[in-house]
Enzyme design. Structure first.
Site, short mmCIF file in Angstrom:
data_model
loop_
_atom_site.label_atom_id
_atom_site.label_comp_id
_atom_site.label_asym_id
_atom_site.label_seq_id
_atom_site.Cartn_x
_atom_site.Cartn_y
_atom_site.Cartn_z
N PRO A 89 0.82 -1.22 0.00
CA PRO A 89 0.00 0.00 0.00
C PRO A 89 0.85 1.27 0.00
O PRO A 89 0.35 2.36 -0.26
CB PRO A 89 -0.84 -0.12 1.29
N GLU A 116 3.14 -7.87 9.22
CA GLU A 116 3.12 -6.42 9.27
C GLU A 116 3.92 -5.79 8.11
O GLU A 116 3.54 -4.77 7.57
CB GLU A 116 3.68 -5.97 10.63
N ARG A 154 -3.89 -9.94 -19.76
CA ARG A 154 -4.88 -9.76 -20.82
C ARG A 154 -4.38 -8.84 -21.93
O ARG A 154 -4.94 -8.81 -23.02
CB ARG A 154 -6.22 -9.27 -20.26
N ASP A 169 -11.72 -0.87 -24.05
CA ASP A 169 -12.01 -0.96 -22.63
C ASP A 169 -12.02 0.39 -21.94
O ASP A 169 -11.42 1.32 -22.44
CB ASP A 169 -10.86 -1.68 -21.91
N1 ADE Z 1 -0.67 -5.30 0.21
C1 ADE Z 1 -1.53 -4.89 1.15
N2 ADE Z 1 -2.31 -3.89 0.73
C2 ADE Z 1 -1.95 -3.66 -0.57
C3 ADE Z 1 -2.37 -2.73 -1.55
N3 ADE Z 1 -3.34 -1.84 -1.32
N4 ADE Z 1 -1.78 -2.76 -2.76
C4 ADE Z 1 -0.79 -3.65 -2.99
N5 ADE Z 1 -0.33 -4.53 -2.10
C5 ADE Z 1 -0.91 -4.55 -0.90
#
Ligand code: ADE
Length: 248
Positions: A89, A116, A154, A169
């Site tokens: 994230p 974590e 794809r 798309d």
């Molecule tokens: N691992 C945990 N959350 C994630 C996300 N939002 N994007 C990519 N990998 C992740």
């Protein structure tokens, strides 16, 4: 293209990319996928892959060595240089332009974390980039890896039956897709728009473009602001907006 995936749950990635367009691309050898489990490279009797974080705090951190050994094995399994991507994230948010960039590479190695985090030293030494699939937190990188593999797979040459459909798309040209209808023509939920039954291909293409512009204006003005529109597009959109305001 070849994609190697480092994960404590490689079966999840295998299953998540085993169906439909991408499953077929794998079967036909357009996309070669291989999983590598860091636990197979742990050297202690319990095959430990995590430890407590320095500085305290909740959760566990994935240790360097099992991941490093798994990565070395993955790199050595094929001669092509690989771009190593950590799904996180904290990464750059993946968009269709990024998907196209990845699809042009010969090889990716996707690193999926659990717990974590992954020890920062491994990330700094071995990872080329970090990618996020959106501003929310998953319990591991596997689903994010499936999404990357699906979006990239794809686009590989020959993966889609109709080579046009990737361009048509949503996001193919920076806009959302227009709506689509199929038989029956008349249904209790409504009729198919008249224009799509007209057989006038030019008028249909124009109408679809207008719908794509209008839908993007309504739902994703941020995308519209970044899209390249010509004068005809601007006219179509202005007309859509006028009609939409009249209806409201
Ligand atoms: N691992 C945990 N959350 C994630 C996300 N939002 N994007 C990519 N990998 C992740």
């Amino acid at each position: 293209m070849r994609i190697d995936v480092l994960s404590l749950f490689p079966q999840a990635v295998d299953a998540g990319t085993g169906y439909g367009v991408v499953g077929r691309a794998r079967e036909r050898g357009l996309l070669q996928l291989q999983g590598w489990n860091p636990r197979d490279y742990a050297t202690d009797p319990h095959r430990t892959v995590d430890d407590r974080p320095y500085g305290g705090g909740p959760g566990m951190v994935m240790t360097i060595e099992p991941l490093r050994a798994a990565l070395a094995a993955a790199r050595a399994a094929a001669p092509e240089p690989a771009r190593v991507i950590h799904l996180s994230p904290q990464g750059t948010r993946l968009e269709q332009a990024g998907v196209r960039r990845l699809a042009a590479l010969p090889r990716l190695i996707l690193v999926c974390g659990r717990y974590e985090a992954i020890d920062e030293r491994l990330l700094q030494a071995e990872v080329d980039e970090e990618l996020s699939i959106g501003d929310y937190v998953l319990s591991g990188g596997e689903l994010a890896a499936c999404i990357v593999i699906d979006a990239v797979g794809r686009l590989l040459d020959g993966a889609l039956g109709d080579s046009d459909s990737a361009q048509q798309d949503s996001f193919g040209d920076g806009l959302l897709d227009c709506g689509h209808w199929t038989r029956p023509e008349q249904h209790a939920l409504g009729a198919v728009p008249e224009i799509l039954r007209s057989g006038d291909h030019l008028a249909i293409a124009r109408w679809r473009r207008q719908q794509a512009l209008g839908r993007t204006w309504l739902r994703r003005p941020d995308l519209l602001a970044r899209a390249t529109l010509d004068d005809r597009d601007r006219d179509l959109l202005a007309q859509f907006i006028t009609q939409w305001r009249q209806r409201c």
